[in-house]
Design a protein around this motif. Structure first.
Motif, PDB file in Angstrom:
ATOM      1  N   ALA A 293       5.071  11.334  -9.411  1.00 46.07           N
ATOM      2  CA  ALA A 293       4.088  10.734  -8.508  1.00 46.07           C
ATOM      3  C   ALA A 293       4.642   9.440  -7.898  1.00 46.07           C
ATOM      4  N   ILE A 294       5.378   8.677  -8.677  1.00 42.51           N
ATOM      5  CA  ILE A 294       5.987   7.438  -8.178  1.00 42.51           C
ATOM      6  C   ILE A 294       7.107   7.760  -7.190  1.00 42.51           C
ATOM      7  N   ARG A 295       7.891   8.801  -7.456  1.00 42.89           N
ATOM      8  CA  ARG A 295       8.924   9.213  -6.493  1.00 42.89           C
ATOM      9  C   ARG A 295       8.282   9.603  -5.153  1.00 42.89           C
ATOM     10  N   GLU A 296       7.169  10.315  -5.226  1.00 44.32           N
ATOM     11  CA  GLU A 296       6.463  10.693  -4.001  1.00 44.32           C
ATOM     12  C   GLU A 296       5.954   9.450  -3.273  1.00 44.32           C
ATOM     13  N   LEU A 297       5.455   8.476  -4.003  1.00 52.79           N
ATOM     14  CA  LEU A 297       5.000   7.214  -3.414  1.00 52.79           C
ATOM     15  C   LEU A 297       6.125   6.581  -2.603  1.00 52.79           C
ATOM     16  N   VAL A 298       7.313   6.513  -3.180  1.00 50.90           N
ATOM     17  CA  VAL A 298       8.462   5.908  -2.500  1.00 50.90           C
ATOM     18  C   VAL A 298       8.840   6.710  -1.253  1.00 50.90           C
ATOM     19  N   LEU A 299       8.812   8.021  -1.348  1.00 49.76           N
ATOM     20  CA  LEU A 299       9.124   8.851  -0.185  1.00 49.76           C
ATOM     21  C   LEU A 299       8.055   8.709   0.906  1.00 49.76           C
ATOM     22  N   LEU A 300       6.802   8.561   0.501  1.00 52.22           N
ATOM     23  CA  LEU A 300       5.735   8.359   1.483  1.00 52.22           C
ATOM     24  C   LEU A 300       5.880   7.017   2.199  1.00 52.22           C
ATOM     25  N   TYR A 301       6.411   6.013   1.506  1.00 53.40           N
ATOM     26  CA  TYR A 301       6.686   4.729   2.160  1.00 53.40           C
ATOM     27  C   TYR A 301       7.660   4.956   3.330  1.00 53.40           C
ATOM     28  N   SER A 302       8.748   5.686   3.068  1.00 53.20           N
ATOM     29  CA  SER A 302       9.715   5.968   4.132  1.00 53.20           C
ATOM     30  C   SER A 302       9.039   6.706   5.279  1.00 53.20           C
TER      31      SER A 302
ATOM     32  N   TYR B  18       4.782  -0.830  -9.994  1.00 55.16           N
ATOM     33  CA  TYR B  18       3.814   0.203  -9.642  1.00 55.16           C
ATOM     34  C   TYR B  18       2.600   0.083 -10.560  1.00 55.16           C
ATOM     35  N   ARG B  19       1.442   0.527 -10.058  1.00 59.20           N
ATOM     36  CA  ARG B  19       0.239   0.551 -10.886  1.00 59.20           C
ATOM     37  C   ARG B  19      -0.588   1.783 -10.520  1.00 59.20           C
ATOM     38  N   ARG B  20      -1.088   2.451 -11.578  1.00 57.69           N
ATOM     39  CA  ARG B  20      -2.010   3.574 -11.355  1.00 57.69           C
ATOM     40  C   ARG B  20      -3.383   2.964 -11.079  1.00 57.69           C
ATOM     41  N   CYS B  21      -3.980   3.359  -9.988  1.00 58.46           N
ATOM     42  CA  CYS B  21      -5.268   2.789  -9.569  1.00 58.46           C
ATOM     43  C   CYS B  21      -6.433   3.635 -10.087  1.00 58.46           C
ATOM     44  N   ALA B  22      -7.638   3.155  -9.859  1.00 57.15           N
ATOM     45  CA  ALA B  22      -8.847   3.820 -10.354  1.00 57.15           C
ATOM     46  C   ALA B  22      -8.970   5.257  -9.849  1.00 57.15           C
ATOM     47  N   ASP B  23      -8.421   5.541  -8.658  1.00 58.36           N
ATOM     48  CA  ASP B  23      -8.488   6.905  -8.121  1.00 58.36           C
ATOM     49  C   ASP B  23      -7.389   7.811  -8.690  1.00 58.36           C
ATOM     50  N   GLY B  24      -6.589   7.279  -9.633  1.00 59.33           N
ATOM     51  CA  GLY B  24      -5.545   8.056 -10.277  1.00 59.33           C
ATOM     52  C   GLY B  24      -4.212   8.035  -9.548  1.00 59.33           C
ATOM     53  N   ARG B  25      -4.166   7.452  -8.345  1.00 54.57           N
ATOM     54  CA  ARG B  25      -2.933   7.405  -7.558  1.00 54.57           C
ATOM     55  C   ARG B  25      -2.093   6.186  -7.936  1.00 54.57           C
ATOM     56  N   TRP B  26      -0.781   6.386  -7.919  1.00 60.27           N
ATOM     57  CA  TRP B  26       0.149   5.285  -8.119  1.00 60.27           C
ATOM     58  C   TRP B  26       0.338   4.563  -6.790  1.00 60.27           C
ATOM     59  N   ARG B  27       0.412   3.224  -6.872  1.00 62.11           N
ATOM     60  CA  ARG B  27       0.639   2.391  -5.688  1.00 62.11           C
ATOM     61  C   ARG B  27       1.597   1.260  -6.035  1.00 62.11           C
ATOM     62  N   PHE B  28       2.164   0.681  -4.993  1.00 62.97           N
ATOM     63  CA  PHE B  28       2.991  -0.501  -5.182  1.00 62.97           C
ATOM     64  C   PHE B  28       2.084  -1.694  -5.475  1.00 62.97           C
ATOM     65  N   SER B  29       2.376  -2.418  -6.535  1.00 60.93           N
ATOM     66  CA  SER B  29       1.679  -3.681  -6.764  1.00 60.93           C
ATOM     67  C   SER B  29       2.562  -4.857  -6.356  1.00 60.93           C
ATOM     68  N   ARG B  30       3.860  -4.619  -6.281  1.00 62.01           N
ATOM     69  CA  ARG B  30       4.806  -5.622  -5.789  1.00 62.01           C
ATOM     70  C   ARG B  30       6.091  -4.910  -5.368  1.00 62.01           C
ATOM     71  N   ARG B  31       6.602  -5.300  -4.189  1.00 61.61           N
ATOM     72  CA  ARG B  31       7.908  -4.823  -3.708  1.00 61.61           C
ATOM     73  C   ARG B  31       8.748  -6.036  -3.351  1.00 61.61           C
ATOM     74  N   VAL B  32       9.975  -6.025  -3.824  1.00 63.80           N
ATOM     75  CA  VAL B  32      10.947  -7.050  -3.448  1.00 63.80           C
ATOM     76  C   VAL B  32      12.171  -6.303  -2.932  1.00 63.80           C
ATOM     77  N   VAL B  33      12.563  -6.604  -1.698  1.00 63.02           N
ATOM     78  CA  VAL B  33      13.666  -5.896  -1.074  1.00 63.02           C
ATOM     79  C   VAL B  33      14.875  -6.819  -0.996  1.00 63.02           C
ATOM     80  N   THR B  34      16.021  -6.308  -1.457  1.00 68.17           N
ATOM     81  CA  THR B  34      17.280  -7.018  -1.284  1.00 68.17           C
ATOM     82  C   THR B  34      18.072  -6.317  -0.197  1.00 68.17           C
ATOM     83  N   TYR B  35      18.787  -7.084   0.573  1.00 72.24           N
ATOM     84  CA  TYR B  35      19.689  -6.534   1.577  1.00 72.24           C
ATOM     85  C   TYR B  35      21.097  -6.695   1.022  1.00 72.24           C
TER      86      TYR B  35
END
Length: 174
Positions: free
Chosen positions: A15-24, A120-137
């Motif tokens: 589910a977390i992998r799908e979350l990351v792919l959905l971000y893209s 990542y955090r599982r929310c009340a609706d059961g879906r995983w979401r980003f709670s914090r993202r830090v991007v390095t270049y």
């Protein structure tokens, strides 16, 4: 005997992998409703030197950039995930291409090798979401662009007509 804890960890990681792919997909198809749905209400996002703040403000920042970016491609490479109950962390290696305007009226390719350091955090609706993202270049390259392709399709992208399952629809994951 099946180890239910191990099975649940695999389900959560997928589910977390799908979350990351959905971000893209959200960024590359310019789908702000989907992008907003991928973050917790209290999430933050730090994108190197370009943005640091609440995820909702990051979504607004990205929406303002869309008219100036006829192409972006976010490609996920390695993704290491650790899950502990309803929270998790991850490190995502990625390659990001953007087509952006130059001051002189031309276009340039903006290429980056990035790492997303995620919470990542599982929310009340059961879906995983980003709670914090830090991007390095880890690597950046800009050079003139003299190419072509399906630039600027976003909403008219063929995937909307060909992939009819709910996962591929525009907007929130409903």
């Amino acid at each position: 005997m099946i180890d239910q804890t191990a099975v649940q960890a695999l389900i959560d990681k997928e589910a977390i992998r799908e979350l990351v792919l959905l971000y893209s997909r959200a960024i590359d198809r310019q789908d702000i409703a989907l992008l907003r749905d991928l973050y917790t209400d209290d999430a933050t996002d730090t994108h190197g030197d370009s943005f640091d703040g609440p995820a909702g403000d990051y979504c607004d920042f990205i929406a303002r950039a869309f008219p100036h970016m006829p192409y972006s491609g976010h490609h996920v490479c390695n993704h290491l995930i650790a899950v502990d109950g309803d929270v998790g962390s991850g490190e995502v290696y990625g390659l990001a291409w953007h087509l952006i305007p130059t001051r002189e009226g031309g276009r340039e390719e903006d290429f980056m090798a990035v790492r997303y350091i995620d919470n990542y955090r599982r929310c009340a609706d059961g879906r995983w979401r980003f709670s914090r993202r830090v991007v390095t270049y880890d690597f950046k390259l800009r050079r003139p662009f003299d190419g072509g392709g399906l630039l600027g399709l976003a909403e008219r992208d063929p995937s909307y007509a060909e992939c009819l399952q709910p996962l591929f629809r525009r907007g929130t994951r409903g």
